[in-house]
Design a protein around this motif. Structure first.
Motif, short mmCIF file in Angstrom:
data_model
loop_
_atom_site.label_atom_id
_atom_site.label_comp_id
_atom_site.label_asym_id
_atom_site.label_seq_id
_atom_site.Cartn_x
_atom_site.Cartn_y
_atom_site.Cartn_z
N ARG A 56 1.02 -1.20 0.33
CA ARG A 56 0.06 0.12 0.15
C ARG A 56 0.51 1.08 -0.38
N TYR A 57 0.58 2.31 -0.17
CA TYR A 57 1.02 4.02 -0.63
C TYR A 57 1.42 4.34 1.03
N GLN A 81 1.59 1.36 -4.01
CA GLN A 81 0.62 2.01 -4.81
C GLN A 81 1.62 3.09 -5.01
N ASP A 82 0.86 3.98 -5.90
CA ASP A 82 1.41 5.49 -6.41
C ASP A 82 0.31 6.46 -5.45
N ALA A 83 -0.27 5.88 -5.03
CA ALA A 83 -1.46 6.52 -4.41
C ALA A 83 -1.90 6.09 -3.49
N GLY A 84 -2.89 6.22 -2.48
CA GLY A 84 -3.97 5.24 -1.86
C GLY A 84 -5.22 5.29 -2.05
N ARG A 85 -5.38 3.61 -1.95
CA ARG A 85 -6.98 3.04 -2.84
C ARG A 85 -6.57 2.76 -4.41
N GLN A 86 -5.12 2.85 -4.69
CA GLN A 86 -5.19 2.50 -6.24
C GLN A 86 -4.06 1.44 -6.90
N TRP A 87 -4.64 0.83 -7.02
CA TRP A 87 -4.26 -0.67 -7.15
C TRP A 87 -3.81 -1.06 -8.47
N ALA A 88 -4.91 -0.58 -9.62
CA ALA A 88 -4.35 -0.43 -11.28
C ALA A 88 -2.97 -0.44 -11.62
N GLY A 89 -2.60 0.59 -11.22
CA GLY A 89 -1.01 0.52 -11.20
C GLY A 89 -0.08 -0.11 -10.64
#
Length: 105
Positions: A56-57, A81-89
């Motif tokens: 996680r971020y 993660q590149d940002a919180g709650r962003q798993w696509a990347g």
């Protein structure tokens, strides 16, 4: 439809795991562990098995920042993660790394 194709190729052994000893035995038979659970990641690292952690971020201090490796586990690769709650990347980078490994790159 596509998800069901992949689902048929995945073997879920979790019903056979009673403790960390069982989990360690399973990990010992794998080529690579991909984990979101840091307990499994720490176990794989302790066994010196290659593992990739999807992290996680707002990471725990143990995984440090701005690194894809671990000071404690030479077999680790961290995908954060590149940002919180962003798993696509994260998933895109893991898929690309799996493709690279499959090609021997």
């Amino acid at each position: 439809m596509r998800d069901s194709i992949w689902r048929e190729q995945v073997v879920d052994w979790t019903g056979d795991l009673q403790d960390f000893s069982d989990t360690a035995a399973l990990i010992d038979n794998l080529d690579l562990v991909i984990a979101v659970d840091t307990a499994v990641a720490h176990l794989a690292g302790t066994l010196n098995k290659p593992f990739w952690l999807l992290n996680r971020y707002n990471t725990c201090w143990r995984w440090l920042l701005d690194r894809e490796d671990s000071l404690w586990y030479p077999s680790a690769r961290v995908f954060r993660q590149d940002a919180g709650r962003q798993w696509a990347g994260v998933v895109v980078r893991v898929c690309a790394a799996l493709s690279d490994d499959a090609r021997g790159s």
